[in-house]
Structures are given as structure tokens and as C-alpha cells.
Design an enzyme around this catalytic site. Structure first.
Site, PDB file in Angstrom:
ATOM      1  N   HIS A 123      12.602  77.002   5.605  1.00  0.00           N
ATOM      2  CA  HIS A 123      14.040  76.693   5.615  1.00  0.00           C
ATOM      3  C   HIS A 123      14.595  77.021   6.996  1.00  0.00           C
ATOM      4  O   HIS A 123      14.175  77.995   7.612  1.00  0.00           O
ATOM      5  CB  HIS A 123      14.778  77.526   4.544  1.00  0.00           C
ATOM      6  N   ASP A 183      13.760  73.351  -3.457  1.00  0.00           N
ATOM      7  CA  ASP A 183      13.100  72.129  -3.919  1.00  0.00           C
ATOM      8  C   ASP A 183      11.752  72.406  -4.574  1.00  0.00           C
ATOM      9  O   ASP A 183      11.283  71.613  -5.389  1.00  0.00           O
ATOM     10  CB  ASP A 183      12.941  71.152  -2.749  1.00  0.00           C
TER      11      ASP A 183
HETATM   12  C1  SDX Z   1      16.815  71.521   1.899  1.00  0.00           C
HETATM   13  O1  SDX Z   1      19.686  73.260   5.461  1.00  0.00           O
HETATM   14  C2  SDX Z   1      19.874  73.374   4.202  1.00  0.00           C
HETATM   15  O2  SDX Z   1      20.670  74.147   3.723  1.00  0.00           O
HETATM   16  C3  SDX Z   1      19.070  72.408   3.349  1.00  0.00           C
HETATM   17  C4  SDX Z   1      19.042  72.706   1.863  1.00  0.00           C
HETATM   18  C5  SDX Z   1      20.377  72.485   1.215  1.00  0.00           C
HETATM   19  O3  SDX Z   1      20.618  73.083   0.155  1.00  0.00           O
HETATM   20  O4  SDX Z   1      21.149  71.632   1.721  1.00  0.00           O
HETATM   21  O5  SDX Z   1      18.624  74.040   1.644  1.00  0.00           O
HETATM   22  C6  SDX Z   1      18.064  71.774   1.130  1.00  0.00           C
HETATM   23  O6  SDX Z   1      16.766  70.577   2.626  1.00  0.00           O
HETATM   24  C7  SDX Z   1      15.686  72.520   1.812  1.00  0.00           C
HETATM   25  C8  SDX Z   1      14.493  72.151   2.760  1.00  0.00           C
HETATM   26  C9  SDX Z   1      13.662  71.050   2.116  1.00  0.00           C
HETATM   27  N1  SDX Z   1      12.629  70.574   3.055  1.00  0.00           N
HETATM   28  C10 SDX Z   1      11.323  70.833   2.863  1.00  0.00           C
HETATM   29  O7  SDX Z   1      10.873  71.535   1.964  1.00  0.00           O
HETATM   30  C11 SDX Z   1      10.416  70.140   3.875  1.00  0.00           C
HETATM   31  C12 SDX Z   1       9.386  71.133   4.394  1.00  0.00           C
HETATM   32  N2  SDX Z   1      10.088  72.128   5.188  1.00  0.00           N
HETATM   33  C13 SDX Z   1      10.063  71.948   6.606  1.00  0.00           C
HETATM   34  O8  SDX Z   1       9.952  70.681   7.105  1.00  0.00           O
HETATM   35  C14 SDX Z   1      10.968  72.916   7.375  1.00  0.00           C
HETATM   36  O9  SDX Z   1      10.732  74.170   6.881  1.00  0.00           O
HETATM   37  C15 SDX Z   1      12.448  72.645   7.433  1.00  0.00           C
HETATM   38  C16 SDX Z   1      12.737  71.261   7.862  1.00  0.00           C
HETATM   39  C17 SDX Z   1      13.069  72.904   6.100  1.00  0.00           C
HETATM   40  C18 SDX Z   1      13.051  73.625   8.432  1.00  0.00           C
HETATM   41  O10 SDX Z   1      12.478  73.331   9.605  1.00  0.00           O
HETATM   42  P1  SDX Z   1      12.870  74.007  11.016  1.00  0.00           P
HETATM   43  O11 SDX Z   1      13.861  75.091  10.856  1.00  0.00           O
HETATM   44  O12 SDX Z   1      13.191  72.892  11.957  1.00  0.00           O
HETATM   45  O13 SDX Z   1      11.524  74.703  11.420  1.00  0.00           O
HETATM   46  P2  SDX Z   1      10.366  73.975  12.182  1.00  0.00           P
HETATM   47  O14 SDX Z   1      10.089  72.618  11.625  1.00  0.00           O
HETATM   48  O15 SDX Z   1      10.675  74.055  13.647  1.00  0.00           O
HETATM   49  O16 SDX Z   1       9.118  74.907  11.828  1.00  0.00           O
HETATM   50  C19 SDX Z   1       8.943  76.177  12.471  1.00  0.00           C
HETATM   51  C20 SDX Z   1       7.467  76.478  12.317  1.00  0.00           C
HETATM   52  C21 SDX Z   1       6.582  75.324  12.806  1.00  0.00           C
HETATM   53  O17 SDX Z   1       5.349  75.881  13.179  1.00  0.00           O
HETATM   54  P3  SDX Z   1       4.952  75.776  14.757  1.00  0.00           P
HETATM   55  O18 SDX Z   1       4.930  74.285  15.068  1.00  0.00           O
HETATM   56  O19 SDX Z   1       6.054  76.504  15.491  1.00  0.00           O
HETATM   57  O20 SDX Z   1       3.595  76.436  14.812  1.00  0.00           O
HETATM   58  O21 SDX Z   1       7.142  76.644  10.936  1.00  0.00           O
HETATM   59  C22 SDX Z   1       6.255  75.596  10.551  1.00  0.00           C
HETATM   60  C23 SDX Z   1       6.344  74.512  11.578  1.00  0.00           C
HETATM   61  O22 SDX Z   1       5.113  73.783  11.636  1.00  0.00           O
HETATM   62  N3  SDX Z   1       6.730  75.078   9.269  1.00  0.00           N
HETATM   63  C24 SDX Z   1       5.933  74.612   8.314  1.00  0.00           C
HETATM   64  C25 SDX Z   1       6.787  74.261   7.268  1.00  0.00           C
HETATM   65  N4  SDX Z   1       8.058  74.501   7.622  1.00  0.00           N
HETATM   66  C26 SDX Z   1       8.012  75.011   8.861  1.00  0.00           C
HETATM   67  N5  SDX Z   1       4.584  74.481   8.250  1.00  0.00           N
HETATM   68  C27 SDX Z   1       4.094  73.969   7.107  1.00  0.00           C
HETATM   69  N6  SDX Z   1       4.857  73.598   6.048  1.00  0.00           N
HETATM   70  C28 SDX Z   1       6.198  73.723   6.099  1.00  0.00           C
HETATM   71  N7  SDX Z   1       6.933  73.377   5.049  1.00  0.00           N
END
Ligand code: SDX
Length: 372
Positions: A258, A309
Site C-alpha cells: 500500500h 482487496d
Molecule cells: C487500493 O491509495 C489508497 O488508499 C488505495 C486504496 C483505497 O482504499 O482507495 O487503499 C485501495 O488501491 C489498495 C491497493 C490495491 N493494489 C494492489 O493490491 C496492487 C498490488 N500492490 C502494488 O502494486 C503496490 O503495493 C501499490 C500500487 C499498492 C503501492 O505501490 P507504491 O507505493 O507505488 O510502491 P511501489 O510500487 O513503488 O513498490 C515499492 C517496492 C517495490 O520494490 P522495489 O522495486 O523497490 O524493489 O515494493 C514492491 C515493489 O516491487 N512492491 C511489491 C508489491 N507492492 C510493492 N512487490 C510485489 N508485490 C506487491 N504487491
């Protein structure tokens, strides 16, 4: 003027003020914790709190429910359009179309006053569930089922989808999910809605933009993508091998991580018990075991806790809902938060227009086409 700051994806940037909710130290809607609201309130009470600023008295709740019942109708021309949209079009695309189309029949469409914006928000709150259920039934070769003013919004969603009086248990589970999905500060879809209405555009344009933003799998679309993961894994016995392989391939595991919650999403924690209970009642213990294995390994290997989710997908699955409805259900709930933010933005508006850091070519001379 402070020096402009740049943060990719606006991470950590305070982009405005709101009195509607905060995610600091847990999730609070207008001062009430979501744990208290999920435990004690109905979605209608929470919708009133978010839209009008206060939990309703009994009289106010009756009046609110009365207005929702009066708005619970959709133009026949829209129902005919829903029948004409090609089979296979994702329900999220249908919701985007419907939210936009509903403006054409809303007498307040061009009125951006606070009172008109509240009326339009209440109209959409009552109309969108009818649209989703009607499209679902038409796409399955069935006639739409009429909204039942004796049922709650949560109960009506199940009634209009399945034409079966929902059990108190399932109606309550749906109600809790709607409360938890209702509002979340400046998430991407809410911020999209605020950007749109900051130009003095209207409620329907803002909600349509928000639905477009919510669709993406990094945001609301994640709950449908989570079901894809669980279906791909298949059984609890295969879960460890699957997740270790996925992580070794650097796959993004839907339902985890998140932008704001780095030590866990309080909504996911709240749904855990309800998920487990409903799994036991519907014979899906193996899916719970599968989820537990994946959760433990993602947490230990990546330090990523589940977000809302992750459990909500299973909850909807145990309730017998088709995956194509999962993110639309998020719309039926979040339309309250989006509307509250649109009204708040328009009540004290400043155009939202950030700057960009330029990374393009340095200044250069014009080149006639013959010389290119
Ligand atoms: C919702 O914002 C809100 O409030 C949203 C929400 C709401 O109520 O409105 O809470 C609802 O959208 C929840 C999120 C649902 N999305 C997912 O479950 C999709 C999977 N999650 C990710 O894509 C990610 O965690 C995000 C998009 C939610 C957040 O991403 P960020 O803050 O941009 O973090 P990032 O993508 O820069 O990741 C940071 C690191 C990375 O590793 P490095 O490249 O630095 O080595 O963490 C890793 C990412 O690869 N990472 C993950 C991951 N999420 C982050 N690695 C594997 N699986 C994941 N799910």
C-alpha cells in the site's frame, strides 16, 4: 513561494486538506474509527456521515433512506442501453458509461450548488446498484429485478442480482464491505475526482473520472486480480510453491502492499475474522488456508502486508458473487467518498494544477521539412 518539491507519484505529498477522513494512525471517517463503524453502523449511516458530516438521528436516517428510495430508479432508455452493450464488456466499463449517462436524466446536472451536489450524490448512490444489477441480469439473459424499498442498499444489491431474499448474514457481510470500502482520503480515484471538479466541472464528470481511475489493478481493480491469483494457485497444497516461484520472478502480488499503510491495512485486519467465518459456512476452508500461506510468505519475504482487496475478494467469492462484480461493488461504496470529496472541493475550491519537471530536449532551431 516555497521551492517546488518533486516526488514521483506524489508519494508523501500533501496535495490538499480534507475533513472527511484520515489514514494517519488507522482509518477514521469524520472522527469515527472504521472498526467502530463496521461493528455498529449500517452503510446508510456511514453514507450519511460522509456526505452530511454527522451520523444521522433516527429521524434523519429515515429521511435519508426515504430520499434514496425515491431516487432508486433508472431511465428505461438507460436500461435499454445496458441491454445493447456487447456481451463481455467488463462491468467496470459499464459502470463508467452509466455514471456518465445518468447525468442526462438528472434535473440538477448543471447545478453545482452544495444542495444540488448533495442531491446528485444521493441519486448516484441509489442508482448505481440498480444499474450494476440490471446489466448483470440482462447479460445473463434474465430480466432486471426491481429495487425493494424495504431492504437496505446492501440487501438490495444481493436481491437485485439473485432475486432471492438475502440472508441476514450475507446482507451484513455485504454491508460491512461497503462500510470498509466507502472512503480513503486522497487515493488515486478520489484525487482524480477532486482534480476534475476543481475546474468547476460537475459531479457526474468527477465520478466518471473516478471510476476510470478505480478500474486499474494497482487500485480498485486489485480485488478482481486477487481472485485471479487464488484461481491460478488452485489449492492450499500448491500455495507455497506458487508464491515462492512468483516472488522469484519478481511478480507484483495483487492484494499486497500500500502507498500509505506500511505496517498493515486496518480494513484487511478487520475483514479477516468475517472471511474465516464465511469460508467455514460455505465450505471454502481450503481457500483460507491457501490465503494464509501466501500471506505469511509475502510478509516474511517482502515485508508486505495485505491490503483490503486481499480479503474482500475472498469475501465476495464466498458470497457467490462473480469476479466481474468485485470492483463495481467497490464503486457502489466509494461513490460516497468520492461525492463527499467533490462537494468539499467545490465548497472551497482552488484549481488543482501542479507543475512538472521538464526532461525534454534543450531549445533548438526550427527545421524545414525538406531538411528533416
Ligand atoms: C487500493 O491509495 C489508497 O488508499 C488505495 C486504496 C483505497 O482504499 O482507495 O487503499 C485501495 O488501491 C489498495 C491497493 C490495491 N493494489 C494492489 O493490491 C496492487 C498490488 N500492490 C502494488 O502494486 C503496490 O503495493 C501499490 C500500487 C499498492 C503501492 O505501490 P507504491 O507505493 O507505488 O510502491 P511501489 O510500487 O513503488 O513498490 C515499492 C517496492 C517495490 O520494490 P522495489 O522495486 O523497490 O524493489 O515494493 C514492491 C515493489 O516491487 N512492491 C511489491 C508489491 N507492492 C510493492 N512487490 C510485489 N508485490 C506487491 N504487491
Amino acid at each position: 513561494m516555497a521551492a517546488p518539491i518533486y516526488s514521483p507519484g506524489l508519494e508523501g505529498v500533501i496535495a490538499g486538506e480534507t475533513a472527511i477522513s484520515t489514514v494517519e494512525g488507522g482509518l477514521v471517517y469524520r472522527g469515527y474509527s472504521i472498526e467502530d463503524l463496521a461493528e455498529h453502523a449500517t452503510f446508510e449511516e456511514v453514507a450519511h456521515l460522509l456526505l452530511h458530516g454527522e451520523l444521522p438521528s433516527e429521524r434523519e436516517l429515515a429521511a435519508f433512506r426515504g430520499r434514496l428510495n425515491e431516487s432508486a430508479d433508472t431511465p428505461q432508455a438507460l436500461v435499454e442501453l445496458l441491454a445493447k452493450i456487447p456481451a463481455g464488456v467488463p462491468m467496470m466499463d459499464v459502470m463508467r458509461t452509466a455514471a456518465s449517462a445518468l447525468a442526462h436524466w438528472d434535473p440538477d446536472a448543471a447545478d453545482n450548488s452544495h444542495a444540488a451536489n448533495l442531491r446528485k450524490s444521493e441519486h448516484l448512490l441509489a442508482q448505481l446498484p440498480i444499474v450494476m444489477a440490471a446489466r448483470y441480469r440482462l447479460a445473463h439473459g434474465k430480466r432486471p429485478v426491481a429495487y425493494d424499498s424495504k431492504l437496505s442498499l446492501a440487501g438490495n444489491i444481493l436481491w437485485m442480482l439473485f432475486e432471492k431474499a438475502p440472508s441476514a448474514r450475507l446482507a451484513k457481510a455485504m454491508d460491512v464491505s461497503l462500510i470498509l470500502y466507502a472512503e480513503h482520503e486522497f487515493n488515486a480515484s478520489t484525487f482524480a475526482a477532486r482534480v476534475v471538479c476543481s475546474t468547476l466541472s460537475d459531479v457526474h464528470s468527477s465520478i466518471t473520472a473516478a471510476i476510470g481511475a478505480l478500474k486499474g489493478p494497482l487500485h480498485g481493480g486489485a480485488n478482481e486480480a486477487v481472485m485471479g491469483v487464488l484461481m491460478e494457485v488452485g489449492t492450499a497444497q500448491k500455495a507455497e510453491a506458487w508464491i515462492r516461484n512468483a516472488l522469484s520472478q519478481k511478480r507484483r502480488i495483487m492484494g499486497f502492499g500500500h502507498r500509505v499503510y506500511k505496517t498493515g491495512d486496518p480494513r484487511a485486519a478487520y475483514l479477516r475474522t468475517l472471511c474465516r467465518e464465511l469460508a467455514a459456512e460455505t465450505g471454502h476452508e481450503d481457500m483460507e488456508a491457501m490465503a494464509d500461506t501466501i500471506e505469511t510468505i509475502v510478509q516474511s519475504e517482502k515485508g508486505l502486508p495485505p491490503n483490503l482487496d486481499w480479503p474482500s475478494a475472498r469475501l465476495y467469492y464466498y458470497m457467490g458473487l462473480e469476479v466481474d462484480l468485485y470492483t463495481p461493488l467497490f464503486v457502489l461504496s466509494r461513490v460516497v467518498g468520492w461525492s463527499a470529496h467533490v462537494i468539499e472541493q467545490l465548497d472551497n475550491n482552488r484549481l488543482i494544477r501542479p507543475r512538472a519537471r521538464y526532461t525534454g530536449p534543450a531549445p533548438r532551431k526550427w527545421l524545414h521539412i525538406k531538411n528533416r
